[in-house]
Design an enzyme around this catalytic site. Structure first.
Site, PDB file in Angstrom:
ATOM      1  N   LYS A 190     -12.484 -71.916  20.008  1.00  0.00           N
ATOM      2  CA  LYS A 190     -12.192 -70.606  19.884  1.00  0.00           C
ATOM      3  C   LYS A 190     -12.466 -70.032  21.778  1.00  0.00           C
ATOM      4  CE  LYS A 190     -15.945 -67.698  19.793  1.00  0.00           C
ATOM      5  NZ  LYS A 190     -16.935 -66.618  20.978  1.00  0.00           N
ATOM      6  N   LEU A 276     -21.247 -68.182  33.199  1.00  0.00           N
ATOM      7  CA  LEU A 276     -19.889 -68.164  33.525  1.00  0.00           C
ATOM      8  C   LEU A 276     -19.935 -68.749  32.143  1.00  0.00           C
ATOM      9  CD1 LEU A 276     -18.816 -71.108  35.856  1.00  0.00           C
ATOM     10  CD2 LEU A 276     -18.306 -69.041  35.494  1.00  0.00           C
TER      11      LEU A 276
END
Length: 329
Positions: A190, A276
């Site tokens: 996901k 990130l």
């Protein structure tokens, strides 16, 4: 397995602090380990995390930088990034008692080895019991005591049940499972799909496109899960569909907000805002694993291509829209 009366949480970021709060509210003796000296000092002095301003630490939580002290707990929650989990578990291995539950709380796949989180634990600490905690949960919600449900999985059913019982509080409801692979696979996959959903939102392609992207993303998650041994009911549960639905619908998700920035035309460094998203690291690994089993994952492939600089956002969207028509699975 007996009661787990003491819990150590390794990692004093937002998610680690939130889980420490939960364990304390559940009546456990809680140790919160933080390796960064500055963060640890702030936690001790201010009794709150820099990453969760305004949320006071429960009085019973003890903050430490001593890994050996944390390792004495009945169970340890490893709230560290996926790509440094092996390093942390390797350091823990000589310090923990045999059959200590080590619960991975990161969602990802290790670069280079293609190992899932519990596989890393099993390799780096063979005497421990690997487990995974995953599901639709934001740190801010959990820390503030808002209702949340997650899944805790271990191949040892008694361990999974004991962990769920230990973390159960008035607002935090863990379900237990033995489908370790299904639970960790859903969370890792996901991450990548949420970036795709964020790109759709950032490009202002509309609610219909976002719904289509999320739904077809779930199809990819199921394909990948089936190929790697996950149970179908797990993929339809909290750690699969639940987590995907949440992270494809709100900028609270770091992966979704990262995708939104890319969709608006920002570069990767700018979109990252200094850190990130985990999906950035997972995307190329997910693609390699999909290719190894010939799994059709066009959305994940497009995300990996964008992040790798091989496709522009517009070219990726056009490529998905011009794929040959097919029957719906």
């Amino acid at each position: 397995m007996g009661s787990l009366n003491s819990i150590a949480v390794l990692g004093g970021g937002a998610w680690g602090t939130a889980l420490a709060q939960t364990a304390a509210r559940a009546g456990r003796k809680v140790t919160l380990w933080e390796h960064d000296a500055g963060n640890a000092e702030h936690l001790i002095a201010a009794r709150e995390s820099r990453f969760l301003p305004g949320v006071r630490l429960e009085p019973s939580i003890q903050v430490t930088r001593d890994l050996a002290e944390a390792a004495r707990a009945d169970a340890l929650l490893l709230v560290v990034p996926a790509q440094v989990l092996r390093q942390v578990v390797t350091s823990l291995q000589p310090l923990i008692a045999p059959r200590t539950p080590l619960v991975a709380c990161a969602k990802g796949i290790e670069h280079g080895t293609h190992r899932f989180m519990t596989e890393i634990i099993a390799e780096a600490a063979p005497a421990a019991i690997p487990a995974i905690l995953s599901g639709p949960s934001f740190a801010a919600d959990v820390a503030r005591g808002l209702p949340t449900a997650v899944t805790i999985a271990a191949t040892d059913a008694a361990c999974a049940q004991a962990l769920a019982q230990a973390m159960n509080s008035g607002s935090f409801r863990p379900y237990h499972s033995t489908d370790v692979r299904g639970v960790e696979l859903g969370g890792a996959t996901k991450n990548v799909l949420a970036i795709a959903a964020g790109i759709v939102e950032g490009r202002q392609l509309g609610a219909s496109a976002l719904a289509a992207m999320t739904t077809r993303g779930f199809v990819e998650l199921v394909r990948f899960g089936k190929a790697y041994g996950a149970r179908i009911e797990t993929m339809h549960g909290l750690s699969g569909l639940g987590d995907l639905t949440m992270c494809c619908s709100t900028p609270q998700s770091r992966n979704f907000s990262f995708g939104m920035a890319l969709g608006r035309g920002e570069g990767i460094e700018s979109a990252a805002h200094g850190k990130l998203a985990e999906g950035y690291y997972t995307a190329p690994v997910l693609l390699e694993m999909a290719q190894a089993k010939d799994i059709d994952m066009p959305i994940s492939t497009a995300v990996a291509a964008v992040l790798g600089g091989k496709l522009s956002v517009d070219a990726a969207i056009e490529g998905l829209l011009t794929r040959p028509l097919k029957a719906e699975e």
